[in-house]
Design an enzyme around this catalytic site. Structure first.
Site, PDB file in Angstrom:
ATOM      1  N   GLU A   1      47.089 -14.222  62.465  1.00 29.23           N
ATOM      2  CA  GLU A   1      47.551 -13.196  63.425  1.00 29.23           C
ATOM      3  C   GLU A   1      47.704 -11.899  62.288  1.00 29.23           C
ATOM      4  O   GLU A   1      47.600 -10.675  63.298  1.00 29.23           O
ATOM      5  CB  GLU A   1      48.905 -13.618  63.769  1.00 29.23           C
ATOM      6  CG  GLU A   1      48.929 -14.796  65.140  1.00 29.23           C
ATOM      7  CD  GLU A   1      50.219 -15.079  65.364  1.00 29.23           C
ATOM      8  OE1 GLU A   1      50.650 -14.896  66.524  1.00 29.23           O
ATOM      9  OE2 GLU A   1      50.911 -15.965  64.671  1.00 29.23           O
TER      10      GLU A   1
ATOM     11  N   GLU B   1      48.841 -23.558  66.008  1.00 29.24           N
ATOM     12  CA  GLU B   1      50.237 -23.678  66.454  1.00 29.24           C
ATOM     13  C   GLU B   1      50.581 -24.574  67.508  1.00 29.24           C
ATOM     14  O   GLU B   1      51.486 -25.453  67.402  1.00 29.24           O
ATOM     15  CB  GLU B   1      50.856 -22.312  67.001  1.00 29.24           C
ATOM     16  CG  GLU B   1      51.212 -21.198  65.622  1.00 29.24           C
ATOM     17  CD  GLU B   1      49.799 -20.505  65.318  1.00 29.24           C
ATOM     18  OE1 GLU B   1      50.073 -19.623  64.470  1.00 29.24           O
ATOM     19  OE2 GLU B   1      48.753 -20.679  66.068  1.00 29.24           O
TER      20      GLU B   1
END
Length: 686
Positions: free
Chosen positions: A105, A125
């Site tokens: 990210e 995730e």
């Protein structure tokens, strides 16, 4: 800068190095250090651009998972990302090793991404019960579209950078000189910004999004984090990015504190513990290059495949020419299927098979470093095989028995050097199942255990070390689970009801469907061998024995707990079994009653927890979370539930002991309530 961030200048480019070994996890110190570095970049007019790179062998391979169990400390990652995006000077991410989770990210906040060949990227995730929480669901769709983002994020997929380059996620891939190439790229961008947030998300049709959604939900077992990820990804098309980011962060925070996320983190930390004996041990593993597998049946051929695929040279030996030919054929068919479905190239298959040999001549095992016996589950047969192994094996070779229940100490006791003997309990199919129980005998040397752990790691297995006891860790707990289900058959439940309740809870299969698949005769043979030592006062369910006496051995005989009609995939309820169960209750004077699905699941969980506590008290396992690793990776226990030990921890000892006391009453004679103290002394996140 913090101690985890180092900076230096290469002419007009600031090089920001993340140095937080071993994986450069995005901890609070890393986040603060990055913020400070970006602030310094902005304040120095002579600096025109920056590079973020990782020290050591990787970029940023994820966040500090221990922080996720506590209130997250400032600065949060979105603040760091905002600082990079708002900085007027271009920032380039230079990737090597892995850029995962928050690390990836972070790269999406940068103006360009350059990677060393062989690196990987991904947002895993969802596999931890959460979703990307720092813009992954908003920025990635702007690069690759909604459908592909759903596919990658909901699977927690890891992409090689050459594939990421084709998708447009990575701007450049280099074979060497990552830093020098990154500096050149940064210099070429001076005076410009290229923010992903400013890109419009490619428009997708409702039909294509629905197709991607259905596929992802099916693969993800409809878990809440999968649905949340899909919802957030779709927002990237429907909402302005700042609204999408706010909703993503809120969903991330809610999922982070959920029981399911805690359970998955428990599994994550439990798995990290598995190889600690390797890293913290002065005892060196012996080198293993050639593996000999004795026995070419289903298990032996599967073990051979697992070893070959891990890069070992493998000899498959069986005294029966017919059995050997069958085993070799299974192995060849496996690699032919890998080739046909595109999972392996012809070159790779050829390379693997060059390291495979087979023989019926015992002399062929002389060069093996590790010999794994995988013959019929009979102690006399195994004694005979080990005698032949010792007659022909190298004196330094390690000797392992693949047994599910038998006493490996008894096998080792008849060898000249019992220190080199241990158990390697593979699960079928051995080339697929992740669990591997390493059984330490009384005389097994530390070097043998270290070698077996190293061997398991190379195979990609989840190794749990067990003491030598009947059923080891997994089968012992599973036996208690199955026994409790049999008790409920007598008391009022039926196979299909119990299986349905447990499958709805998340088990891959119910116990009676599993029994039919594996064959009822196998467990029957084991029970008969134990009949002489069984306490006649202990509660014993005769229903499975009755089925076996009727020739109902499961799928292979066309009938077991269920009926298997030709051409059907699943078993059907058989009225004969229902009558047999009802009659058994009457004969034992048990008044049948209704069971709810919740009660069935509760009794199963309590029985598993109780047996896990016995396993710990008797020092069969040294780490309680190993019980959860075994159940999840070998017995179809739902990973998102954490495992019996995790569930015990959520209940608390006082509540658990009260529930086990109730279980002892309904279970009757033979049930021993365990001391649960050790279940609460070891926590996977500790």
């Amino acid at each position: 800068m913090t101690s985890k961030i180092k900076i230096h200048h290469e002419s007009e480019v600031m090089v920001i190095t993340v140095d937080n070994p071993p994986i450069n996890a995005g901890s609070i110190e890393v986040r603060q250090g990055l913020l400070d570095a970006i602030a310094e970049l902005e304040s120095h007019a002579e600096l025109k651009a920056a590079i973020i790179i990782g020290a050591g062998s990787t970029f940023i391979a994820g966040s500090d998972m221990k922080e996720f169990s506590q209130p997250l400390a400032e600065p949060h990652l979105p603040k760091v990302i905002a600082a990079i995006e708002n900085c007027p000077k271009p920032v380039v991410a230079a990737l090597h090793g892995a850029a995962l989770g928050g690390g990836f990210e972070l790269t999406l906040a940068c103006d360009a991404r350059i990677a060393l060949v062989g690196s990987i990227i991904g947002l895993p995730e969802v596999t931890l019960g959460i979703i990307p929480g720092a813009g992954g669901t908003q920025r990635l769709p702007r690069l690759i579209g909604i459908e592909k983002s759903i596919e990658l994020i909901c699977a927690g997929a890891r992409l090689k950078v050459d594939e990421a380059l084709k998708l447009g996620i990575i701007d450049q891939v280099v074979k060497s000189d990552l830093l020098a190439n990154a500096i050149a790229l940064a210099k070429s961008m001076v005076g410009s910004k290229k923010r992903i947030r400013d890109i419009s998300t490619p428009i997708s049709t409702d039909q294509s999004i629905q197709a991607a959604t259905q596929k992802a939900l099916k693969a993800g077992k409809n878990r809440p984090q999968v649905q949340a990820a899909i919802d957030m990804i779709c927002n990237a098309q429907a909402l302005p990015i700042d609204e999408g980011l706010a909703l993503e962060r809120e969903a991330f925070q809610n999922l982070r504190v959920s029981t399911e996320a805690r359970a998955l983190r428990h599994q994550f930390f439990a798995e990290r513990k598995l190889f600690k004996a390797l890293s913290g041990n002065d005892v060196k593993a012996q080198p293993v290059n050639q593996v000999a597998v004795i026995g070419a049946g289903t298990m032996g051929s599967g073990i051979a495949i697992a070893c070959l695929s891990a890069g070992y040279s493998v000899l498959l030996l069986d005294q029966s020419e017919a059995a050997l030919a069958s085993g070799v054929k299974k192995l060849q068919q496996f690699y032919a299927s890998r080739l046909s479905n595109g999972k392996m190239s012809q070159e790779k298959v050829n390379e693997i098979l060059q390291h495979f040999s087979h023989s019926s001549d015992w002399a062929a095992i002389a060069s093996a470093d590790l010999i794994i016996e995988a013959v019929f589950e009979d102690i006399d047969v195994k004694h005979e095989v080990f005698q032949k192994i010792e007659a022909h094996a190298n004196q330094n070779a390690l000797l392992a028995s693949n047994t599910s229940y038998l006493d490996i100490d008894a096998i080792a006791a008849r060898t000249r050097n019992p220190s080199r003997v241990f158990g390697l309990h593979f699960f079928s199919p051995a080339q697929v199942m992740k669990l591997l129980e390493i059984v330490r005998c009384k005389a097994t040397s530390p070097a043998a255990i270290a070698t077996s752990l190293s061997f398991a790691k190379r195979l990609g297995k989840m190794p749990v070390i067990s003491g030598n006891t009947f059923g080891f860790i997994g089968n012992r707990i599973y036996a208690a689970y199955r026994r409790q289900c049999e008790f409920m058959l007598e008391e009022g439940a039926y196979p299909e009801q119990i299986d349905k309740a447990l499958e709805e809870y998340g088990f891959a299969m119910g116990p009676f469907a599993v029994a039919d698949m594996s064959g009822l005769d196998i467990a029957w043979g084991m029970r008969k061998s134990q009949s002489a030592t069984r306490n006649p006062e202990h509660r014993y369910v005769t229903i499975p024995d009755t089925l076996c006496r009727l020739g109902r051995f499961g799928r292979k005989s066309g009938a077991g707990y269920y009926q298997y009609l030709e051409g059907t995939k699943f078993g059907a309820v058989d009225p004969l079994v229902t009558q047999l169960i009802d009659r058994d209750s009457v004969e034992k004077g048990i008044v049948r009653r209704e069971f709810t699905s919740q009660e069935i699941v509760h009794r199963v969980l309590m029985s598993m927890i109780n047996e896990a506590a016995h396993v710990m008290s008797e020092k069969v396992a040294s780490v309680s979370s190993d019980c959860d690793i075994a159940l999840v990776n070998g017995y179809g226990f739902p990973r998102w539930r954490g495992g019996p030990v995790f569930i015990a921890g959520e209940m608390g000892q006082e509540t658990l002991d009260a529930e086990l006391k109730k279980l002892a009453v309904v279970s009757g004679a033979g049930f021993v309530q365990a001391n649960t103290t050790l279940l609460f002394k070891d926590h996977a996140e500790g």
